[in-house]
Design a protein around this motif. Structure first.
Motif, PDB file in Angstrom:
ATOM      1  N   PHE A  42       0.827  -1.210   0.000  1.00  0.00           N
ATOM      2  CA  PHE A  42       0.000   0.000   0.000  1.00  0.00           C
ATOM      3  C   PHE A  42       0.861   1.260   0.000  1.00  0.00           C
ATOM      4  CE2 PHE A  42      -2.721   3.279   1.981  1.00  0.00           C
ATOM      5  CZ  PHE A  42      -3.705   3.317   0.993  1.00  0.00           C
ATOM      6  N   TRP A  51      -1.436  10.026   4.208  1.00  0.00           N
ATOM      7  CA  TRP A  51      -1.001   8.640   4.374  1.00  0.00           C
ATOM      8  C   TRP A  51       0.479   8.580   4.744  1.00  0.00           C
ATOM      9  CZ3 TRP A  51      -3.807   4.854   5.645  1.00  0.00           C
ATOM     10  CH2 TRP A  51      -5.099   4.689   5.156  1.00  0.00           C
ATOM     11  N   TRP A  84      -4.732  -0.371   9.875  1.00  0.00           N
ATOM     12  CA  TRP A  84      -5.630  -0.292   8.728  1.00  0.00           C
ATOM     13  C   TRP A  84      -5.586  -1.626   7.999  1.00  0.00           C
ATOM     14  CZ3 TRP A  84      -8.063   4.465   8.027  1.00  0.00           C
ATOM     15  CH2 TRP A  84      -7.501   5.546   8.712  1.00  0.00           C
ATOM     16  N   ILE A 131     -10.575  -0.872  -3.763  1.00  0.00           N
ATOM     17  CA  ILE A 131      -9.789  -1.105  -2.553  1.00  0.00           C
ATOM     18  C   ILE A 131     -10.341  -0.167  -1.483  1.00  0.00           C
ATOM     19  CG2 ILE A 131      -7.532  -0.839  -1.462  1.00  0.00           C
ATOM     20  CD1 ILE A 131      -7.687  -3.254  -3.264  1.00  0.00           C
ATOM     21  N   ARG A 185      -4.880   0.965  -9.240  1.00  0.00           N
ATOM     22  CA  ARG A 185      -3.822   0.367  -8.418  1.00  0.00           C
ATOM     23  C   ARG A 185      -2.505   0.359  -9.199  1.00  0.00           C
ATOM     24  NH1 ARG A 185      -3.947  -1.271  -2.841  1.00  0.00           N
ATOM     25  NH2 ARG A 185      -2.486  -2.983  -2.585  1.00  0.00           N
ATOM     26  N   SER A 205      -3.740  -7.020   5.378  1.00  0.00           N
ATOM     27  CA  SER A 205      -4.362  -7.482   4.139  1.00  0.00           C
ATOM     28  C   SER A 205      -5.757  -8.032   4.371  1.00  0.00           C
ATOM     29  CB  SER A 205      -3.489  -8.569   3.500  1.00  0.00           C
ATOM     30  OG  SER A 205      -4.107  -9.091   2.348  1.00  0.00           O
ATOM     31  N   HIS A 258     -11.156   7.005   1.312  1.00  0.00           N
ATOM     32  CA  HIS A 258     -10.395   5.771   1.467  1.00  0.00           C
ATOM     33  C   HIS A 258     -10.940   4.630   0.612  1.00  0.00           C
ATOM     34  CE1 HIS A 258      -8.893   7.250   5.666  1.00  0.00           C
ATOM     35  NE2 HIS A 258      -8.259   7.811   4.652  1.00  0.00           N
ATOM     36  N   VAL A 270      -0.403  -1.275   7.693  1.00  0.00           N
ATOM     37  CA  VAL A 270      -1.562  -1.768   6.955  1.00  0.00           C
ATOM     38  C   VAL A 270      -1.492  -3.285   6.853  1.00  0.00           C
ATOM     39  CG1 VAL A 270      -2.774  -1.692   4.729  1.00  0.00           C
ATOM     40  CG2 VAL A 270      -1.671   0.382   5.630  1.00  0.00           C
ATOM     41  N   LEU A 287      -9.761   1.109   2.398  1.00  0.00           N
ATOM     42  CA  LEU A 287      -8.879   1.131   3.569  1.00  0.00           C
ATOM     43  C   LEU A 287      -9.728   1.386   4.797  1.00  0.00           C
ATOM     44  CD1 LEU A 287      -5.723   0.854   3.804  1.00  0.00           C
ATOM     45  CD2 LEU A 287      -6.657   1.016   1.493  1.00  0.00           C
ATOM     46  N   ASP A 347      -6.233  -3.209   4.113  1.00  0.00           N
ATOM     47  CA  ASP A 347      -6.394  -2.988   2.677  1.00  0.00           C
ATOM     48  C   ASP A 347      -7.333  -4.077   2.167  1.00  0.00           C
ATOM     49  OD1 ASP A 347      -5.985  -3.169  -0.114  1.00  0.00           O
ATOM     50  OD2 ASP A 347      -3.924  -2.487   0.020  1.00  0.00           O
TER      51      ASP A 347
END
Length: 412
Positions: free
Chosen positions: A96, A112, A165, A180, A227, A124, A220, A122, A182, A167
């Protein structure tokens, strides 16, 4: 070439590594005990956060370390030698951060970076198991008056137990678009379970995560199509660096085990195991495999750096070719690493004795961890993909999915 913002193109590796090696040593000191007791590495994660490990790729001008991708993965290899669970636990975080590095300048991007500098990490939340068809996404984000709401369940939530966080790969309920999201973990709507029961990589925090009307801020939610382009190769490289670190650990442990060994066999070749030519040959072969894997992985990371820089070139064809090279090179490295590290982890016992199979030494962890890592992104397809590219020029698949296949046709 003029870039829109400072790029992370590399720093003094000796100085960078010197900052983290004392932390790696502390992590290594407790690795066997954590393995034997299946103790989650909460304290080691905290040490890494406090040392700024999560900001490696953020440019120095913006408060990070400015490491290049080869330097990032070289450090992850060193960390994996200490404990291979930790690079994998940080895999989603590093990805991320990379995604935000590829994003245009914006206040959101800077926020961020500030969170990462303050220590946020972060985890998964991508994979769904059970009755999920190939390409299907059951986890949904729904717009509401208060922002977005996230509902669904993920497994293989690597690093989520340690994260601030998550993702999450999800689908918009209003238009079906893949996104995606967050999501902050400090809320009642996020439930994390430590139920990963794999025989290897046991403390990566890869269990179940459930989202029940979890809040997601509007800023978010990102279109998946935006991506960063070399993400699949990047994710694979975290696993490759971890395998390279396991190879280094096998080399370390077999050399130390032979050096200390007092018992010999009557049909051996010397008065000490350390002087036995056949034992030396085993250790040397393991060292060669470990060296070859690490060298191969490091060579392939150069292609990732080219893909990162090509993103800002303004030349779409150059970027495409760089992404193809990054994907193909990661596949080549995977074929090498998955075979040779597992082989080294098994060959280790040919240089030692039966007492080295005792559970207290946990030397079996090297093979179990390597085998588990090698089960991601199946290697049986990688050599074919490389061959198809070399022979026919076909592009590799940049994004792939897993799920249940079509129902069987009725029997005649």
């Amino acid at each position: 070439m003029t870039y829109p913002h400072p790029l992370a193109k590399g720093t003094d590796y000796a100085r960078l590594a010197a900052r983290f090696r004392p932390v790696f040593s502390k992590i290594a000191a407790g690795a066997i005990e954590r393995e034997r007791t299946r103790t989650l590495p909460l304290e080691p994660i905290r040490w890494l956060k406090e040392a700024g490990f999560g900001t490696l790729r953020i440019p120095e001008a913006q408060g990070g370390h400015g490491a290049s991708l080869p330097q990032l993965f070289q450090l992850l290899t060193e960390l994996a030698e200490a404990d291979p669970n930790l690079p994998q636990a940080l895999r989603a975080h590093m990805a991320f951060v990379e995604d935000r590095l590829n994003a245009p300048d914006s206040p959101e991007r800077e926020r961020w970076f500030r969170r990462f500098i303050d220590g946020d990490i972060v985890g998964s939340g991508w994979t769904e198991i059970g009755a999920v068809k190939l390409g299907e996404v059951k986890t949904k984000v729904t717009p509401s008056a208060q922002g977005w709401r996230l509902d669904g369940e993920k497994f293989y939530s690597t690093g989520a137990l340690f994260a601030d966080w998550i993702d999450v790969f999800a689908q918009r309920s209003d238009n079906g678009g893949n996104v995606i999201a967050l999501v902050a973990t400090r809320q009642e709507g996020v439930l994390r379970e430590d139920d990963w029961d794999g025989f290897g990589q046991r403390t990566t925090g890869s269990g179940t995560t459930r989202f029940q009307q979890a809040r997601v801020e509007p800023e978010h939610v990102y279109d998946f199509a935006d991506r960063f382009r070399y993400q699949t190769a990047f994710y694979q490289h975290v696993l490759l660096a971890t395998l390279a670190g396991i190879g280094r650990a096998v080399q370390r442990d077999v050399a130390e085990g032979v050096r200390r060994r007092q018992r010999i066999y009557s049909h051996g070749n010397a008065a000490r195991a350390s002087e036995d030519a056949q034992v030396q040959q085993v250790v040397g072969q393991i060292g060669a495999w470990a060296y070859a894997v690490e060298s191969t992985v490091l060579r392939a990371t150069g292609s990732l750096q080219l893909a990162y820089e090509a993103h800002f070139s303004g030349d779409g064809q150059q970027e495409l070719q760089a992404n193809i090279l990054a994907e193909v090179d990661s596949a080549k490295a995977q074929v090498i690493a998955t075979q040779w590290v597992q082989r080294a982890a098994g060959e280790l016992f040919n240089a030692l004795g039966a007492s080295d199979t005792r559970a207290e030494k946990a030397l079996d962890r090297h093979w179990r961890n390597a085998r588990t890592l090698s089960s991601h992104n199946p290697v049986i397809y990688k050599a074919r993909i490389v061959g198809d590219y070399l022979v026919n020029g076909h592009e590799p698949m940049f994004i792939w999915q897993i799920g249940n296949g079509p129902d069987k046709p009725p029997q005649a």
